[in-house]
Design a protein around this motif. Sequence first.
Motif, PDB file in Angstrom:
ATOM      1  N   ARG A  44       6.936   9.082  -3.345  1.00 57.04           N
ATOM      2  CA  ARG A  44       6.200   8.438  -4.441  1.00 57.04           C
ATOM      3  C   ARG A  44       7.029   7.406  -5.202  1.00 57.04           C
ATOM      4  NH1 ARG A  44       3.061  13.771  -6.844  1.00 57.04           N
ATOM      5  NH2 ARG A  44       1.269  13.659  -5.437  1.00 57.04           N
ATOM      6  N   THR A  45       8.333   7.626  -5.331  1.00 59.17           N
ATOM      7  CA  THR A  45       9.132   6.741  -6.199  1.00 59.17           C
ATOM      8  C   THR A  45      10.160   5.922  -5.432  1.00 59.17           C
ATOM      9  OG1 THR A  45      10.774   8.452  -6.648  1.00 59.17           O
ATOM     10  CG2 THR A  45       8.865   8.366  -8.110  1.00 59.17           C
ATOM     11  N   GLY A  46      10.355   6.236  -4.145  1.00 52.49           N
ATOM     12  CA  GLY A  46      11.338   5.494  -3.362  1.00 52.49           C
ATOM     13  C   GLY A  46      12.759   5.927  -3.658  1.00 52.49           C
ATOM     14  N   PHE A  47      13.719   5.063  -3.264  1.00 54.22           N
ATOM     15  CA  PHE A  47      15.135   5.374  -3.501  1.00 54.22           C
ATOM     16  C   PHE A  47      15.903   4.065  -3.651  1.00 54.22           C
ATOM     17  CE2 PHE A  47      14.374   4.999   0.996  1.00 54.22           C
ATOM     18  CZ  PHE A  47      15.421   4.207   1.455  1.00 54.22           C
ATOM     19  N   GLU A  48      17.069   4.162  -4.228  1.00 54.30           N
ATOM     20  CA  GLU A  48      17.872   2.957  -4.485  1.00 54.30           C
ATOM     21  C   GLU A  48      19.003   2.839  -3.471  1.00 54.30           C
ATOM     22  OE1 GLU A  48      17.416   2.187  -9.220  1.00 54.30           O
ATOM     23  OE2 GLU A  48      18.839   3.741  -8.610  1.00 54.30           O
ATOM     24  N   LEU A  49      19.384   1.576  -3.221  1.00 52.25           N
ATOM     25  CA  LEU A  49      20.525   1.283  -2.356  1.00 52.25           C
ATOM     26  C   LEU A  49      21.436   0.285  -3.064  1.00 52.25           C
ATOM     27  CD1 LEU A  49      19.171   0.868   1.298  1.00 52.25           C
ATOM     28  CD2 LEU A  49      21.136   2.226   0.624  1.00 52.25           C
ATOM     29  N   VAL A  50      22.713   0.456  -2.907  1.00 50.42           N
ATOM     30  CA  VAL A  50      23.667  -0.467  -3.529  1.00 50.42           C
ATOM     31  C   VAL A  50      23.403  -1.883  -3.007  1.00 50.42           C
ATOM     32  CG1 VAL A  50      26.107  -1.091  -3.738  1.00 50.42           C
ATOM     33  CG2 VAL A  50      25.405   1.322  -3.799  1.00 50.42           C
ATOM     34  N   GLY A  51      23.332  -2.832  -3.939  1.00 49.69           N
ATOM     35  CA  GLY A  51      23.143  -4.226  -3.565  1.00 49.69           C
ATOM     36  C   GLY A  51      21.696  -4.687  -3.609  1.00 49.69           C
ATOM     37  N   LEU A  52      20.759  -3.730  -3.790  1.00 53.39           N
ATOM     38  CA  LEU A  52      19.340  -4.109  -3.859  1.00 53.39           C
ATOM     39  C   LEU A  52      18.870  -4.078  -5.308  1.00 53.39           C
ATOM     40  CD1 LEU A  52      17.760  -2.292  -0.781  1.00 53.39           C
ATOM     41  CD2 LEU A  52      18.741  -4.592  -0.926  1.00 53.39           C
ATOM     42  N   LYS A  53      18.066  -5.088  -5.672  1.00 52.95           N
ATOM     43  CA  LYS A  53      17.622  -5.192  -7.067  1.00 52.95           C
ATOM     44  C   LYS A  53      16.578  -4.132  -7.421  1.00 52.95           C
ATOM     45  CE  LYS A  53      18.436 -10.189  -7.287  1.00 52.95           C
ATOM     46  NZ  LYS A  53      17.811 -11.524  -7.457  1.00 52.95           N
ATOM     47  N   ALA A  54      15.763  -3.726  -6.472  1.00 52.61           N
ATOM     48  CA  ALA A  54      14.677  -2.780  -6.752  1.00 52.61           C
ATOM     49  C   ALA A  54      14.746  -1.631  -5.746  1.00 52.61           C
ATOM     50  CB  ALA A  54      13.331  -3.494  -6.658  1.00 52.61           C
ATOM     51  N   PRO A  55      14.182  -0.492  -6.097  1.00 50.49           N
ATOM     52  CA  PRO A  55      14.176   0.634  -5.157  1.00 50.49           C
ATOM     53  C   PRO A  55      13.385   0.297  -3.895  1.00 50.49           C
ATOM     54  CG  PRO A  55      13.580   1.361  -7.376  1.00 50.49           C
ATOM     55  CD  PRO A  55      13.568  -0.136  -7.392  1.00 50.49           C
ATOM     56  N   ILE A  56      13.785   0.933  -2.802  1.00 58.77           N
ATOM     57  CA  ILE A  56      13.033   0.826  -1.548  1.00 58.77           C
ATOM     58  C   ILE A  56      11.819   1.763  -1.668  1.00 58.77           C
ATOM     59  CG2 ILE A  56      13.057   1.254   0.936  1.00 58.77           C
ATOM     60  CD1 ILE A  56      14.819  -1.049   0.196  1.00 58.77           C
ATOM     61  N   ARG A  57      10.637   1.245  -1.413  1.00 61.72           N
ATOM     62  CA  ARG A  57       9.428   2.066  -1.449  1.00 61.72           C
ATOM     63  C   ARG A  57       9.099   2.558  -0.049  1.00 61.72           C
ATOM     64  NH1 ARG A  57       7.980  -2.489  -3.752  1.00 61.72           N
ATOM     65  NH2 ARG A  57       6.446  -2.902  -2.084  1.00 61.72           N
ATOM     66  N   LEU A  58       8.749   3.832   0.051  1.00 63.68           N
ATOM     67  CA  LEU A  58       8.397   4.414   1.343  1.00 63.68           C
ATOM     68  C   LEU A  58       6.893   4.487   1.545  1.00 63.68           C
ATOM     69  CD1 LEU A  58      11.033   7.249   1.787  1.00 63.68           C
ATOM     70  CD2 LEU A  58      11.026   4.947   2.729  1.00 63.68           C
ATOM     71  N   ALA A  59       6.115   4.198   0.497  1.00 62.66           N
ATOM     72  CA  ALA A  59       4.657   4.200   0.617  1.00 62.66           C
ATOM     73  C   ALA A  59       4.071   3.426  -0.553  1.00 62.66           C
ATOM     74  CB  ALA A  59       4.111   5.627   0.630  1.00 62.66           C
ATOM     75  N   GLN A  60       2.884   2.915  -0.361  1.00 59.96           N
ATOM     76  CA  GLN A  60       2.142   2.307  -1.466  1.00 59.96           C
ATOM     77  C   GLN A  60       0.794   3.024  -1.558  1.00 59.96           C
ATOM     78  OE1 GLN A  60       2.711  -0.301  -3.904  1.00 59.96           O
ATOM     79  NE2 GLN A  60       0.941   0.878  -4.584  1.00 59.96           N
ATOM     80  N   PHE A  61       0.603   3.700  -2.678  1.00 61.05           N
ATOM     81  CA  PHE A  61      -0.661   4.402  -2.866  1.00 61.05           C
ATOM     82  C   PHE A  61      -1.670   3.485  -3.537  1.00 61.05           C
ATOM     83  CE2 PHE A  61       2.610   7.702  -2.629  1.00 61.05           C
ATOM     84  CZ  PHE A  61       2.132   8.373  -1.507  1.00 61.05           C
ATOM     85  N   LYS A  62      -2.934   3.815  -3.388  1.00 68.72           N
ATOM     86  CA  LYS A  62      -4.003   2.933  -3.837  1.00 68.72           C
ATOM     87  C   LYS A  62      -3.929   2.720  -5.344  1.00 68.72           C
ATOM     88  CE  LYS A  62      -8.943   2.148  -3.226  1.00 68.72           C
ATOM     89  NZ  LYS A  62     -10.200   2.676  -2.629  1.00 68.72           N
ATOM     90  N   PRO A  63      -3.862   1.471  -5.802  1.00 70.43           N
ATOM     91  CA  PRO A  63      -3.813   1.226  -7.238  1.00 70.43           C
ATOM     92  C   PRO A  63      -5.157   1.540  -7.893  1.00 70.43           C
ATOM     93  CG  PRO A  63      -3.947  -0.846  -6.038  1.00 70.43           C
ATOM     94  CD  PRO A  63      -3.802   0.229  -5.012  1.00 70.43           C
ATOM     95  N   ALA A  64      -5.124   1.911  -9.192  1.00 69.20           N
ATOM     96  CA  ALA A  64      -6.358   2.242  -9.911  1.00 69.20           C
ATOM     97  C   ALA A  64      -7.283   1.032  -9.992  1.00 69.20           C
ATOM     98  CB  ALA A  64      -6.025   2.756 -11.308  1.00 69.20           C
ATOM     99  N   MET A  65      -6.700  -0.165 -10.049  1.00 72.25           N
ATOM    100  CA  MET A  65      -7.493  -1.400 -10.103  1.00 72.25           C
ATOM    101  C   MET A  65      -7.171  -2.247  -8.870  1.00 72.25           C
ATOM    102  SD  MET A  65      -7.033  -2.436 -14.106  1.00 72.25           S
ATOM    103  CE  MET A  65      -5.250  -2.276 -14.050  1.00 72.25           C
ATOM    104  N   GLY A  66      -8.128  -3.074  -8.478  1.00 73.42           N
ATOM    105  CA  GLY A  66      -7.940  -3.883  -7.285  1.00 73.42           C
ATOM    106  C   GLY A  66      -7.518  -5.308  -7.578  1.00 73.42           C
ATOM    107  N   MET A  67      -7.050  -5.589  -8.816  1.00 70.67           N
ATOM    108  CA  MET A  67      -6.756  -6.976  -9.203  1.00 70.67           C
ATOM    109  C   MET A  67      -5.424  -7.486  -8.655  1.00 70.67           C
ATOM    110  SD  MET A  67      -8.207  -7.196 -13.112  1.00 70.67           S
ATOM    111  CE  MET A  67      -7.271  -5.827 -13.748  1.00 70.67           C
TER     112      MET A  67
END
Length: 988
Positions: free
Chosen positions: A42-65
Motif C-alpha cells: 500500500r505505501t511502497g518503500f524507499e531507496l537511497v538516491g530516489l526522490k519518492a518511494p517506489i510504489r508496488l501498486a496503484q489502487f483505485k482513486p476515490a475520484m477519477g479526475m
Amino acid sequence: MQETQGDAWAALEKTHAAAAGSVLLDRVRKSLDDRGTLEVLRTGFELVGLKAPIRLAQFKPAMGMNEKLVANYKANRLRVIRQVRYSEANQNSIDLVLFLNGLPIATVELKTDFTQSVEDAVAQYRFDRNPHPKGGKAEPLLTFPSGALVHFAVSNTEVMMTTRLAGPATRFLPFNKGNEGGKGNPPSPFGHPTAYLWEEVWQRDSWLEILGRYLVTERDAKKKITAILFPRYHQLDATRKLVAKVREEGPGGKFLIQHSAGSGKTNSIAWTAHFLSELHDAQDKKVFDSVIVVSDRNVIDSQLQAALFEFQRTTGVVETITSESGSKSGQLAKALADGKKIIVCTIQTFPFALQAVQELAATGGKRFAVIADEAHSSQTGEAAAKLKQVLSPEDTEALADGGEIDVEDLLALQMAEKANPKGVTYVAFTATPKAKTLQLFGRPKDPELPVGEGNLPTAFHVYSMRQAIEEGFILDVLKNYTPYKLAFKLASNGEDWEETEVEKSAALKGIMTWVKLHPYNISQKVKIVVEHFRTSVAPLLEGKAKAMVVLASRKEAVRWKLAIDAYIKERGYGLGTLVAFSGEVNDPDSSPEPLAETSPQLNPTLKGRDIRDAFKGEDHHLLLVANKFQTGFDQPLLCGMYVDRRLAGIQAVQTLSRLNRAHPGKDTTYVLDFANSGEDVLEAFKTYYDRAELEALTDPNLVLDLKAKLDGAGWYDDFEVDRVVKVLVNPKSTQGDLIAAINPVADRLLKRFAAAKAAKLAAEDAGDEAAAKSASEEMATLVLFKGDLGAYIRLYTFLSQIFDYGNTAVEKRFLFYKPLERLLEFGREKTGIDTSQLILTHHAIKSLGKQNFQLGEGDTPGIPPIEGAGGGAVHDPQKALIAEILEKVNGLFDGDLTDDDQLVYVNNVLKGKLLESKELATQAKNNTKAQFAASPTLETQILNAIMDALSAHQAMSKQALDSPRVREGLKDILLGPGQLYEALREQA
C-alpha cells in the motif's frame, strides 16, 4: 515499474547499472520482512538516491479526475500461476498463486468434491504447508506477515480462508455466500457453486479494492503485526451493496442490516464508515460531509482509528464525542467545522450529534450518514430523558429499575424530533430488529410496488443466526436448555387479615413478589445454581468457564448476592461472585443503608474497577445482573446462564445470546430457567433464526382513532391546542410563554383529580360505597386520559415517519400533548397489599428436564405490528378477599406438591420446639452463628424435636430419623431461611 515509474527506474539504472534489478529486489525482500506485505503493497518503500518511494501498486482513486492515477491503476498487472513450487526443501507445489505486479498475494489449494472435500484442502495447508518446517528454513511464500496475504481452500461447493498459516493450529474461516439462510453455497445452474470466488471476488476491480481498502492489520502494544483481517463474504457483500445503493440513490435513504451475533459487526461498521466517508458520486462530488457512528462498543473508536490509518497514513480523521457536560455542542461544532470524516458518539451523546447534523442538513445543505449500532447503554443523561417520552409503560418501569436504553428506540425518536431532512442517510445494524425498526429502516421487497401485504419492509442485508451457528461463529444456546417449575402454597397468620378485601390484580402481584423475595425460595434456587455451576459449568474451558444469573429486580439481585455468598462461604467453595445493577437499592431487610454495586457489602473485590474488567479475572465465576449486561455484553467465557426473570420475545433472544460467543474449546452451554416457558423461548428464537419478517404493517388509523377519543373527552378545545402550538413553533418564545399557554389545561385536570381523590376519601370515611365508587371511576378516567396522551405520542412519533397524515390537526395534537402529559402528576400511585401476615407453607422447585429444541423445524413466527394502543376503558377494579386470593394461588399447584414440600414442618413444628430450649437460647447468645451451628446440643435437640413431632408428621419425621443427610438439610434450613439462631438470640 518501468512503465509507471520510468524516472525512478532510470535513476536506479544510472546508479547501479546492470545490478539495478538485484538492488531493487533485495530492497523489496528487506521491506517485506521488516514491514509486512500489506504495508509495503500500500505505501511502497524507499531507496537511497530516489526522490519518492517506489510504489508496488496503484489502487483505485476515490475520484477519477487525476488522469495519471487512473492510468497507473489500469497498469496494475494481476497474474495467476498454476502449480507453483515454493520450497527449496521439497517438491511441494501449490495449485494456484495470485500475483499483483509480481508480488504473491494469495495462494489457493483446489479440490474436487468427486474425490476430496474442502476439508482435505484445509488439512493440506495445516499439515503439508508449514511456513516454519522443523529444522528447515522459513518458507517466504507462506510466512506471516511477509508472504502471501491470504490462503484459500476451495472445492466445487465450499471456500475456506485464513490469513495466517501456523501448522496444525491454523484456523480457517468459511468464505461462503450462505445457502437459504444456512452455511455453504447455493447450487448454480451454470456450474460450480463456488464460481463467485473467481467471477466476483477475484475479478480485477474487486480484488484490487479488497487489497487496497478491506484488509486491516492488527498490531500489539509494541506495533508488531499480530493478525490481518480479511473480510468474510457477508461483510464484503453487505458493504458493497450498501455503497452501490447509496451512490445510486444519493443521501436520504434508510438501510437495515440484520447481522447476527458472531458476524463481526464491529468490523462491518468500521468498513461502512470508512467507505461512506470516502464516497463520491458519478460527478466526483463527495456524497457525505461527515459520517456519524453511534455505538457504545469500546473498540469501535480504536478500530476505526487503526483501520483509517492503515488506509490513509493519516491520523485525526476520527473524532470521538464523549463529554456529558455542556461542551457537547461545542465539540460537535468543532468536529464538523474541522471536516472530521467520521464522528463517533455514544448513545448518551447521540441526541446532541443528531440534532446538529439534522440542522446542518436542513439549513446548510450539508449531507451526513448516521450508522447506528445495536449496542445498549445504562439509563442516564439526556438520552434517557428524551427516550422516556416515547416508551411504553412496561419499558418505563424497566428503566426505573435500572434498565437499558435501546438505540433503535432512540434513533426512531430522534428522527421524529425534526422533519427528517433529505441530506441524512441512516444505516441501522442489528441482530434482532423490532417491528418498529423494520418499518422505519426496512425496504419493500419490490421497490416498484406500494408497501403493503405481500410487499412488506424487510432488511437490506441478512447474515442469519442460523448461518452463524452452522459456520461455528456462535453456539446454539438452546441445546442444553432446562426449564424449572416452581410450586408453592401460602397461608395467613391472621384471621382478620384474611377477611380484608383488596384489589385482586395488585394483590396477586404483591403475593408473587413476596414469594420471589422469600429467603427460602432464594435459598433453594441458590443451591441449585451453585451446585449445577460446580458440577456442570466450572469444569469447562479448563476450569475458566463463567456463568450469569439473570434476575428481575435490583432488590432480588441484592438478596441473591447475599444469599449466594453465604452459601458459598458456608460450604467452603472457592467461587467468586459479582452483582451488577444501576443506581441504589433501599432494602432494610438487607442493609440499613442504600446499596449500590460499588458497596463493599456486595462487591468487596471490585476495588474501583469496572465490573466488566473485574469479571474477566480468574477469581470471579458468577455474575448476577438485574436490568444490566443482558444486551451488548461480550464475555466469551460465559458457558452457563441461570434465569429467574420473565423474558418475552426479543428480550429472551438478546439475554440468552450472551452465552453464544465462540471461544477455543467452547462447545457446550447450559441454561437453567426458573421463570419462562420453554415453548415461548423457542418461538422467540425462531423469529430471529433466519430473516426476521413482519406479519403486517401497523395500522396508521390508530393515531386518528386516539385523536378522536382524546378530543371527545372534552378536557381541551382547538383554541387551547393552537395557543400552545404557536408558542412551540415560535423561536422567540420563552419557557414562561409555554407555561402560560399550557397551564390552564393542566391545572384544570390536576384540580379535577385532586377533588375526585378527596371525594373518594370522604365517601370511604362516611361509608358511602356508591359515592366512593363514583369518585374512583372519575380518578380512573383521568388516569386513562393521561395514558392515552402517552400512547398518542408514542404512536405518532413512529407512524408519522412512515405515513403522511396530511392533516395539521394531527401534528398539532402531538405538539400539544407532549408538554401536557409531563405536567400531569397523577396516575403514579402504587397499590399493593400488606404481606407481613403471609406464611410460606409448601415449596418445591422441580426440573422439567433438558428440552430437545430444534430451531430449524416448523414455521417461522413473524413479528407482529403495533396493535391498538390507548383504546382502554374504565372498568371496576376486581376485588376479592385475601383468603379467596390465597386459595386461588394455592390451587395453581394442586398435584405438584406433597407433604415432603411442607415448610410448616420446619418453620412451625421443629423451630417452635427448639425455641423452647433455654440451653440453645444461651448458646446462641454467647456464640457466633458458625460456633452455634457446630454445637452438639443443637444436633441433639433437633433429633428430640423430630421424635416429638413423630405422631403428627409421621412420614417426614421417619425420613429425618432414618437419614443423617435429611437432618443436616433440616439444620441448614433452620439456620438459614428459618432464622433459628436470630430468633433464639432475640428471645435470650
